[in-house]
Design a protein around this motif. Structure first.
Motif, PDB file in Angstrom:
ATOM      1  N   GLU A   1      15.337  56.249  60.277  1.00  0.00           N
ATOM      2  CA  GLU A   1      16.083  55.846  59.081  1.00  0.00           C
ATOM      3  C   GLU A   1      15.141  55.641  57.898  1.00  0.00           C
ATOM      4  OE1 GLU A   1      19.897  54.918  57.351  1.00  0.00           O
ATOM      5  OE2 GLU A   1      19.277  55.874  59.222  1.00  0.00           O
ATOM      6  N   GLU A   2      13.985  55.026  58.154  1.00  0.00           N
ATOM      7  CA  GLU A   2      13.008  54.823  57.075  1.00  0.00           C
ATOM      8  C   GLU A   2      12.527  56.158  56.527  1.00  0.00           C
ATOM      9  OE1 GLU A   2       8.548  53.019  56.224  1.00  0.00           O
ATOM     10  OE2 GLU A   2       9.456  52.730  58.207  1.00  0.00           O
ATOM     11  N   ILE A   3      12.249  57.099  57.436  1.00  0.00           N
ATOM     12  CA  ILE A   3      11.775  58.420  57.006  1.00  0.00           C
ATOM     13  C   ILE A   3      12.854  59.167  56.229  1.00  0.00           C
ATOM     14  CG2 ILE A   3      10.931  60.656  57.799  1.00  0.00           C
ATOM     15  CD1 ILE A   3       9.827  59.199  60.282  1.00  0.00           C
TER      16      ILE A   3
ATOM     17  N   LEU B   1      23.918  62.761  61.243  1.00  0.00           N
ATOM     18  CA  LEU B   1      24.465  63.194  59.954  1.00  0.00           C
ATOM     19  C   LEU B   1      23.421  63.101  58.849  1.00  0.00           C
ATOM     20  CD1 LEU B   1      26.765  64.073  58.107  1.00  0.00           C
ATOM     21  CD2 LEU B   1      27.502  61.671  57.977  1.00  0.00           C
ATOM     22  N   ALA B   2      22.657  62.015  58.836  1.00  0.00           N
ATOM     23  CA  ALA B   2      21.639  61.846  57.788  1.00  0.00           C
ATOM     24  C   ALA B   2      20.596  62.961  57.864  1.00  0.00           C
ATOM     25  CB  ALA B   2      20.962  60.483  57.924  1.00  0.00           C
ATOM     26  N   LEU B   3      20.198  63.343  59.062  1.00  0.00           N
ATOM     27  CA  LEU B   3      19.230  64.434  59.211  1.00  0.00           C
ATOM     28  C   LEU B   3      19.850  65.760  58.785  1.00  0.00           C
ATOM     29  CD1 LEU B   3      16.537  65.593  60.073  1.00  0.00           C
ATOM     30  CD2 LEU B   3      17.346  65.601  62.455  1.00  0.00           C
ATOM     31  N   ALA B   4      21.126  65.969  59.138  1.00  0.00           N
ATOM     32  CA  ALA B   4      21.811  67.204  58.747  1.00  0.00           C
ATOM     33  C   ALA B   4      21.866  67.322  57.220  1.00  0.00           C
ATOM     34  CB  ALA B   4      23.216  67.232  59.338  1.00  0.00           C
TER      35      ALA B   4
ATOM     36  N   TYR C   1      26.857  68.424  63.886  1.00  0.00           N
ATOM     37  CA  TYR C   1      26.813  69.052  62.570  1.00  0.00           C
ATOM     38  C   TYR C   1      26.046  70.372  62.689  1.00  0.00           C
ATOM     39  CZ  TYR C   1      28.298  64.367  61.543  1.00  0.00           C
ATOM     40  OH  TYR C   1      28.992  63.189  61.558  1.00  0.00           O
ATOM     41  N   ILE C   2      26.655  71.449  62.207  1.00  0.00           N
ATOM     42  CA  ILE C   2      26.104  72.791  62.391  1.00  0.00           C
ATOM     43  C   ILE C   2      25.775  73.410  61.030  1.00  0.00           C
ATOM     44  CG2 ILE C   2      26.498  75.065  63.423  1.00  0.00           C
ATOM     45  CD1 ILE C   2      28.738  73.664  65.116  1.00  0.00           C
TER      46      ILE C   2
ATOM     47  N   VAL D   1      18.277  68.178  55.954  1.00  0.00           N
ATOM     48  CA  VAL D   1      17.923  69.571  56.211  1.00  0.00           C
ATOM     49  C   VAL D   1      18.655  70.491  55.231  1.00  0.00           C
ATOM     50  CG1 VAL D   1      18.115  71.464  57.881  1.00  0.00           C
ATOM     51  CG2 VAL D   1      17.323  69.210  58.639  1.00  0.00           C
ATOM     52  N   TYR D   2      19.945  70.240  55.049  1.00  0.00           N
ATOM     53  CA  TYR D   2      20.752  71.060  54.122  1.00  0.00           C
ATOM     54  C   TYR D   2      20.168  70.999  52.710  1.00  0.00           C
ATOM     55  CZ  TYR D   2      24.815  72.744  51.515  1.00  0.00           C
ATOM     56  OH  TYR D   2      25.652  73.440  50.681  1.00  0.00           O
ATOM     57  N   LYS D   3      19.846  69.781  52.263  1.00  0.00           N
ATOM     58  CA  LYS D   3      19.308  69.605  50.905  1.00  0.00           C
ATOM     59  C   LYS D   3      17.952  70.289  50.764  1.00  0.00           C
ATOM     60  CE  LYS D   3      18.003  66.094  47.503  1.00  0.00           C
ATOM     61  NZ  LYS D   3      16.743  66.775  47.148  1.00  0.00           N
ATOM     62  N   PHE D   4      17.081  70.143  51.761  1.00  0.00           N
ATOM     63  CA  PHE D   4      15.745  70.731  51.675  1.00  0.00           C
ATOM     64  C   PHE D   4      15.802  72.260  51.695  1.00  0.00           C
ATOM     65  CE2 PHE D   4      12.887  67.015  53.299  1.00  0.00           C
ATOM     66  CZ  PHE D   4      13.343  66.246  52.245  1.00  0.00           C
ATOM     67  N   ILE D   5      16.728  72.810  52.486  1.00  0.00           N
ATOM     68  CA  ILE D   5      16.878  74.269  52.502  1.00  0.00           C
ATOM     69  C   ILE D   5      17.340  74.753  51.127  1.00  0.00           C
ATOM     70  CG2 ILE D   5      18.163  76.208  53.476  1.00  0.00           C
ATOM     71  CD1 ILE D   5      18.202  74.742  56.146  1.00  0.00           C
ATOM     72  N   LYS D   6      18.241  73.991  50.521  1.00  0.00           N
ATOM     73  CA  LYS D   6      18.719  74.339  49.172  1.00  0.00           C
ATOM     74  C   LYS D   6      17.583  74.251  48.165  1.00  0.00           C
ATOM     75  CE  LYS D   6      22.637  74.698  47.986  1.00  0.00           C
ATOM     76  NZ  LYS D   6      23.473  75.912  47.746  1.00  0.00           N
TER      77      LYS D   6
END
Length: 300
Positions: free
Chosen positions: A9-11, A48-51, A82-83, A54-59
Motif C-alpha cells: 500500500e505504501e509503494i 485493484l490498486a495495482l491494476a 482485474y484483466i 499498471v494501467y496508468k503506467f502503461i498509458k
C-alpha cells in the motif's frame, strides 16, 4: 490487513518515479505474471490498486490501445480479477521488444531500472512476513525465466537468496533481515523499512538478553554442580580418614569449600589468597585421594 498489504500500500501510493522506472516496473509485472501471449498481452491481477497503477503506467509510456475489464473468480473464495489486455496493433511489436529488452546487464547498469524491476516483481508476486513472527520475503513466480532473473539479480547484489519449487511454482526467497530491509529501501517502502528495522532491533535485543540470562544460569548451574561434587568427595574423605589426615593446605581448602558450597573457584581463591589454578590443583589432589579411597573400597 496483512503485513504484505501494508508494505505494498505504501509503494502503490507513491507514483513519483521516473519513466524508466515505470517501464522497468511494468516489464517485471508482465514477465512475473506470464502475461505475454502470441497475439496479445493479458495481465490478470487481484489487487485493484495495482491494476490501476499498471494501467496508468502503461498509458504513460505508450499510446497503444489498452482494454481493462474484470471478472468474478470463485477460486479460493469469491473475489474480483482485474484483466488488462493490450491486443496486437500498430506499435505492438515495438512495445513487446521494449518490455523484453531488460537484460541482466541492462538492469544492473542502472539503479533506476533495478529499483523499478524489483519493485514490479514484488508488487505482482512478493510476500513479506511480519518480522515479529519471522524474517521472510517470498516471491511466488509464474514462470521459471522470471524466477531465474530475479534470483541472479539479487545474487549479483550479494544478497543471501535461495530458489526452489513450491506448490508447482518457482519460489525465490530471502531469510536474512538485513537483506530484506535493503530490498524494502530499494523498492521504496521507506516507512515500512523504519518499522521493520525497529522491530528487528527490539527482537535482537530481547534475544541477546535471553542468551545472556541462559549463559548466566548455565554458569551458575555448573558452579553448583562443581561445588556439590567437591563437597561429596570431602565428606567421604572426612568419614573414611578424617580431614586432619590431609596436608594443611588441602585441609584448609576442604573447610573453605564446606563453608562456601555455592562459591566459584575464583571466589574461593580470593578467600584463601592464592590463584584460581592453585585452587583447582588442590581440589584435583583431593579428587585423587577420593578416587583412591573408592578404589580400595571396591577391592575389599
Amino acid at each position: 490487513m496483512s503485513y504484505t498489504y501494508n508494505v505494498k500500500e505504501e509503494i502503490l501510493n507513491n507514483e513519483m518515479i521516473t519513466n524508466i522506472e515505470k517501464t522497468a516496473e511494468i516489464s517485471a509485472v508482465l514477465l512475473s505474471k506470464n502475461a505475454f501471449y502470441d497475439d496479445k498481452i493479458e495481465l490478470r491481477l487481484e489487487n485493484l490498486a495495482l491494476a490501476k497503477r499498471v494501467y496508468k503506467f502503461i498509458k504513460d509510456i505508450t499510446s497503444l490501445k489498452i482494454e481493462i475489464k474484470y471478472q468474478i473468480s470463485k477460486r479460493l473464495g469469491e473475489h474480483n480479477v482485474y484483466i488488462i489486455v493490450i491486443p496486437r496493433q500498430k506499435g505492438y511489436r515495438d512495445f513487446i521488444e521494449n518490455m523484453k529488452s531488460f537484460s541482466m546487464e541492462l538492469i544492473l547498469a542502472s539503479e533506476d531500472i533495478l529499483k523499478g524491476f524489483i519493485r514490479g516483481i514484488f508488487l505482482s508476486c512478493g510476500y513479506i512476513k511480519d518480522p515479529e513472527k519471522e524474517y521472510a520475503l517470498d516471491f511466488f513466480m509464474d514462470n521459471e525465466e522470471a524466477a531465474d532473473k530475479l534470483y541472479n539479480l539479487l545474487l549479483s547484489k550479494d544478497k543471501k537468496v535461495f530458489k526452489t519449487m513450491k506448490r508447482n511454482k518457482p519460489l525465490v526467497y530471502l531469510r536474512n533481515s538485513e537483506n530484506i530491509m535493503d530490498i524494502m529501501v530499494m523498492i521504496g517502502s521507506i516507512q515500512s523499512f523504519f518499522k521493520y528495522e525497529e522491530t528487528t532491533m527490539i527482537k535482537d535485543l530481547k534475544n541477546k538478553t535471553i542468551r545472556e540470562m541462559n549463559w548466566e544460569v548455565a554458569n551458575e548451574t555448573k558452579t553448583l554442580n562443581t561445588g556439590n561434587n567437591q563437597i561429596k568427595m570431602i565428606k567421604h574423605i572426612e568419614k573414611e580418614m578424617g580431614l586432619n589426615s590431609l596436608s594443611p593446605v588441602l585441609e584448609e581448602i576442604a573447610h573453605v569449600r564446606l563453608n562456601n558450597p555455592e562459591s566459584t573457584l575464583q571466589e574461593i581463591a580470593e578467600m584463601v589468597g592464592i590463584s584460581k589454578s592453585g585452587v583447582r590443583n588442590r581440589f584435583r589432589r583431593i579428587e585423587e585421594i577420593y578416587n583412591n579411597l573408592k578404589k580400595e573400597e571396591t577391592e575389599e
